[in-house]
Motif scaffolding. Sequence first.
Motif, mmCIF file in Angstrom:
data_model
loop_
_atom_site.group_PDB
_atom_site.id
_atom_site.type_symbol
_atom_site.label_atom_id
_atom_site.label_comp_id
_atom_site.label_asym_id
_atom_site.label_seq_id
_atom_site.Cartn_x
_atom_site.Cartn_y
_atom_site.Cartn_z
ATOM 1 N N LEU A 199 -3.177 2.364 -3.861
ATOM 2 C CA LEU A 199 -2.773 3.735 -3.536
ATOM 3 C C LEU A 199 -3.891 4.446 -2.783
ATOM 4 O O LEU A 199 -5.049 4.398 -3.197
ATOM 5 C CB LEU A 199 -2.467 4.470 -4.840
ATOM 6 N N THR A 200 -3.530 5.069 -1.670
ATOM 7 C CA THR A 200 -4.464 5.874 -0.906
ATOM 8 C C THR A 200 -3.907 7.293 -0.855
ATOM 9 O O THR A 200 -2.728 7.480 -0.619
ATOM 10 C CB THR A 200 -4.620 5.331 0.535
ATOM 11 N N ALA A 201 -4.760 8.267 -1.121
ATOM 12 C CA ALA A 201 -4.316 9.659 -1.143
ATOM 13 C C ALA A 201 -5.288 10.531 -0.375
ATOM 14 O O ALA A 201 -6.478 10.254 -0.318
ATOM 15 C CB ALA A 201 -4.199 10.151 -2.588
ATOM 16 N N THR A 209 -0.510 11.798 -7.201
ATOM 17 C CA THR A 209 -1.233 10.543 -7.050
ATOM 18 C C THR A 209 -1.340 9.824 -8.395
ATOM 19 O O THR A 209 -1.106 8.616 -8.488
ATOM 20 C CB THR A 209 -2.642 10.791 -6.479
ATOM 21 N N LEU A 233 0.908 5.411 0.273
ATOM 22 C CA LEU A 233 0.129 6.524 0.811
ATOM 23 C C LEU A 233 0.688 7.840 0.291
ATOM 24 O O LEU A 233 1.879 8.120 0.440
ATOM 25 C CB LEU A 233 0.181 6.495 2.338
ATOM 26 N N ASP A 234 -0.156 8.626 -0.354
ATOM 27 C CA ASP A 234 0.227 9.949 -0.858
ATOM 28 C C ASP A 234 -0.435 10.980 0.049
ATOM 29 O O ASP A 234 -1.633 11.220 -0.025
ATOM 30 C CB ASP A 234 -0.231 10.115 -2.304
ATOM 31 N N ILE A 235 0.358 11.559 0.949
ATOM 32 C CA ILE A 235 -0.160 12.507 1.938
ATOM 33 C C ILE A 235 -0.036 13.919 1.396
ATOM 34 O O ILE A 235 0.983 14.291 0.829
ATOM 35 C CB ILE A 235 0.619 12.378 3.262
ATOM 36 N N CYS A 269 -1.775 15.397 -1.124
ATOM 37 C CA CYS A 269 -1.634 15.244 -2.570
ATOM 38 C C CYS A 269 -2.174 16.430 -3.368
ATOM 39 O O CYS A 269 -2.015 16.471 -4.584
ATOM 40 C CB CYS A 269 -2.319 13.966 -3.018
ATOM 41 N N VAL A 272 0.845 -1.190 0.000
ATOM 42 C CA VAL A 272 0.000 0.000 0.000
ATOM 43 C C VAL A 272 0.885 1.247 0.000
ATOM 44 O O VAL A 272 1.809 1.359 0.801
ATOM 45 C CB VAL A 272 -0.946 0.023 1.213
#
Length: 61
Positions: free
Chosen positions: A52-54, A40, A30-32, A34, A28
């Motif tokens: 992908l989690t953004a 992303t 994580l794009d913090i 974004c 996984v």
Amino acid sequence: MAAKVSGRPAPAVIAALASRQRPAPGTVVLDIECGRGASTVSLARALPDCPLTAGTAAPPP
């Protein structure tokens, strides 16, 4: 104006750095903070086998 790193668009630099890490498929990412999601999209293209989690706390412009 788009953010740049060493003259290159920041999302492209972020994706290149992430690809060099060679995460295992299924890792996984994580794009913090974004923003509008350019980083992303670049990450999703560079790491197609990784979920992908953004998210961002910034309000829309």
